[in-house]
Design a protein around this motif. Structure first.
Motif, PDB file in Angstrom:
ATOM      1  N   ALA A  59      30.735 -25.361 -14.451  1.00  0.00           N
ATOM      2  CA  ALA A  59      31.097 -26.114 -13.245  1.00  0.00           C
ATOM      3  C   ALA A  59      31.436 -25.142 -12.107  1.00  0.00           C
ATOM      4  CB  ALA A  59      32.276 -27.043 -13.523  1.00  0.00           C
ATOM      5  N   ARG A  60      32.029 -24.002 -12.457  1.00  0.00           N
ATOM      6  CA  ARG A  60      32.386 -22.965 -11.466  1.00  0.00           C
ATOM      7  C   ARG A  60      31.215 -22.050 -11.140  1.00  0.00           C
ATOM      8  NH1 ARG A  60      36.128 -21.936 -15.150  1.00  0.00           N
ATOM      9  NH2 ARG A  60      35.186 -19.929 -15.611  1.00  0.00           N
ATOM     10  N   GLU A  61      30.495 -21.628 -12.162  1.00  0.00           N
ATOM     11  CA  GLU A  61      29.418 -20.645 -12.023  1.00  0.00           C
ATOM     12  C   GLU A  61      28.095 -21.386 -11.868  1.00  0.00           C
ATOM     13  OE1 GLU A  61      29.801 -17.955 -15.352  1.00  0.00           O
ATOM     14  OE2 GLU A  61      31.726 -17.217 -14.634  1.00  0.00           O
ATOM     15  N   GLN A  62      27.744 -21.661 -10.625  1.00  0.00           N
ATOM     16  CA  GLN A  62      26.597 -22.507 -10.314  1.00  0.00           C
ATOM     17  C   GLN A  62      25.300 -21.698 -10.286  1.00  0.00           C
ATOM     18  OE1 GLN A  62      27.724 -24.626  -6.719  1.00  0.00           O
ATOM     19  NE2 GLN A  62      29.723 -25.062  -7.558  1.00  0.00           N
ATOM     20  N   ASP A  63      24.191 -22.375 -10.606  1.00  0.00           N
ATOM     21  CA  ASP A  63      22.854 -21.761 -10.648  1.00  0.00           C
ATOM     22  C   ASP A  63      22.818 -20.536 -11.553  1.00  0.00           C
ATOM     23  OD1 ASP A  63      21.512 -23.650  -9.030  1.00  0.00           O
ATOM     24  OD2 ASP A  63      22.325 -22.714  -7.233  1.00  0.00           O
ATOM     25  N   TYR A  64      23.494 -20.640 -12.668  1.00  0.00           N
ATOM     26  CA  TYR A  64      23.666 -19.577 -13.670  1.00  0.00           C
ATOM     27  C   TYR A  64      22.338 -19.200 -14.309  1.00  0.00           C
ATOM     28  CZ  TYR A  64      25.540 -17.753 -18.146  1.00  0.00           C
ATOM     29  OH  TYR A  64      25.841 -17.017 -19.246  1.00  0.00           O
ATOM     30  N   ARG A  65      22.046 -17.888 -14.340  1.00  0.00           N
ATOM     31  CA  ARG A  65      20.881 -17.347 -15.036  1.00  0.00           C
ATOM     32  C   ARG A  65      21.311 -16.064 -15.740  1.00  0.00           C
ATOM     33  NH1 ARG A  65      19.289 -19.656 -10.402  1.00  0.00           N
ATOM     34  NH2 ARG A  65      17.379 -20.868 -10.333  1.00  0.00           N
ATOM     35  N   LEU A  66      20.961 -15.936 -17.018  1.00  0.00           N
ATOM     36  CA  LEU A  66      21.462 -14.883 -17.893  1.00  0.00           C
ATOM     37  C   LEU A  66      20.331 -14.138 -18.583  1.00  0.00           C
ATOM     38  CD1 LEU A  66      23.780 -13.705 -19.895  1.00  0.00           C
ATOM     39  CD2 LEU A  66      23.209 -15.697 -21.299  1.00  0.00           C
ATOM     40  N   ALA A  83      23.656  -9.403 -18.358  1.00  0.00           N
ATOM     41  CA  ALA A  83      23.974  -9.618 -16.949  1.00  0.00           C
ATOM     42  C   ALA A  83      23.593 -11.054 -16.639  1.00  0.00           C
ATOM     43  CB  ALA A  83      23.216  -8.650 -16.046  1.00  0.00           C
ATOM     44  N   TYR A  84      24.380 -11.677 -15.772  1.00  0.00           N
ATOM     45  CA  TYR A  84      24.017 -13.005 -15.309  1.00  0.00           C
ATOM     46  C   TYR A  84      24.347 -13.122 -13.838  1.00  0.00           C
ATOM     47  CZ  TYR A  84      28.918 -14.518 -16.334  1.00  0.00           C
ATOM     48  OH  TYR A  84      30.280 -14.662 -16.408  1.00  0.00           O
ATOM     49  N   GLU A  85      23.581 -13.967 -13.161  1.00  0.00           N
ATOM     50  CA  GLU A  85      23.790 -14.213 -11.736  1.00  0.00           C
ATOM     51  C   GLU A  85      24.187 -15.662 -11.541  1.00  0.00           C
ATOM     52  OE1 GLU A  85      20.726 -10.848  -9.972  1.00  0.00           O
ATOM     53  OE2 GLU A  85      20.151 -12.954  -9.805  1.00  0.00           O
ATOM     54  N   TRP A  86      25.060 -15.876 -10.554  1.00  0.00           N
ATOM     55  CA  TRP A  86      25.591 -17.203 -10.271  1.00  0.00           C
ATOM     56  C   TRP A  86      26.223 -17.171  -8.894  1.00  0.00           C
ATOM     57  CZ3 TRP A  86      31.012 -17.613  -9.745  1.00  0.00           C
ATOM     58  CH2 TRP A  86      31.728 -16.472 -10.099  1.00  0.00           C
TER      59      TRP A  86
END
Length: 148
Positions: A59-66, A83-86
């Motif tokens: 809910a906090r880390e939107q558009d999460y990709r790992l 590594a993940y981006e959000w």
């Protein structure tokens, strides 16, 4: 377990794909019912706690990709780096870097997960993970190929 280089890589990719689904119930099923976690400074025990934690996280880390990559393995243990981006609710992008140590039971469920993670604010233009939400496509580069 015990893991080979091939099965450790498969286990890491299955975990990556599950986490990229952002489905807390699906992810929680990979852990033993009494699995013990340390995620940063949060300590959890059990699938229900894991599911609740992941629900709040995504809910906090939107558009999460790992992306995960095996670092080492032996017996019933695997160490991965990831590594993940959000982005947050204000639109600030982050790349979070970390290491996880995993220990599995005889059936291949994760009994312990210890994660150390650091967040780096990045500009949207500096993002490297651009696939549609969900599993990383097979032809998308991994961490080493991206220079991460």
């Amino acid at each position: 377990p015990p893991f080979s280089a091939e099965t450790a890589a498969q286990k890491a990719r299955m975990a990556e794909d599950a986490w990229n689904s952002r489905d807390p119930a699906r992810v929680a099923l990979a852990y033993t019912p009494d699995s013990q976690w340390r995620n940063r400074s949060t300590f959890l025990t059990g699938r229900a706690a894991i599911e609740a934690f992941l629900t709040e996280k995504w809910a906090r880390e939107q558009d999460y990709r790992l992306i995960k990559e095996v670092w080492a393995f032996e017996g019933a243990r695997i160490a991965v780096r990831f590594a993940y981006e959000w982005h947050d609710a204000q639109g600030q992008w982050f790349r979070s870097y970390g290491n996880e140590n995993w220990q599995f039971d005889a059936e291949g469920l994760m009994a312990q997960r210890h994660a150390s993670i650091n967040d780096l604010a990045i500009a949207e233009a500096d993002r490297k993970f651009h696939w549609p939400l969900g599993a990383r496509p097979g032809d998308h580069p991994g961490l080493s190929a991206l220079g991460l």
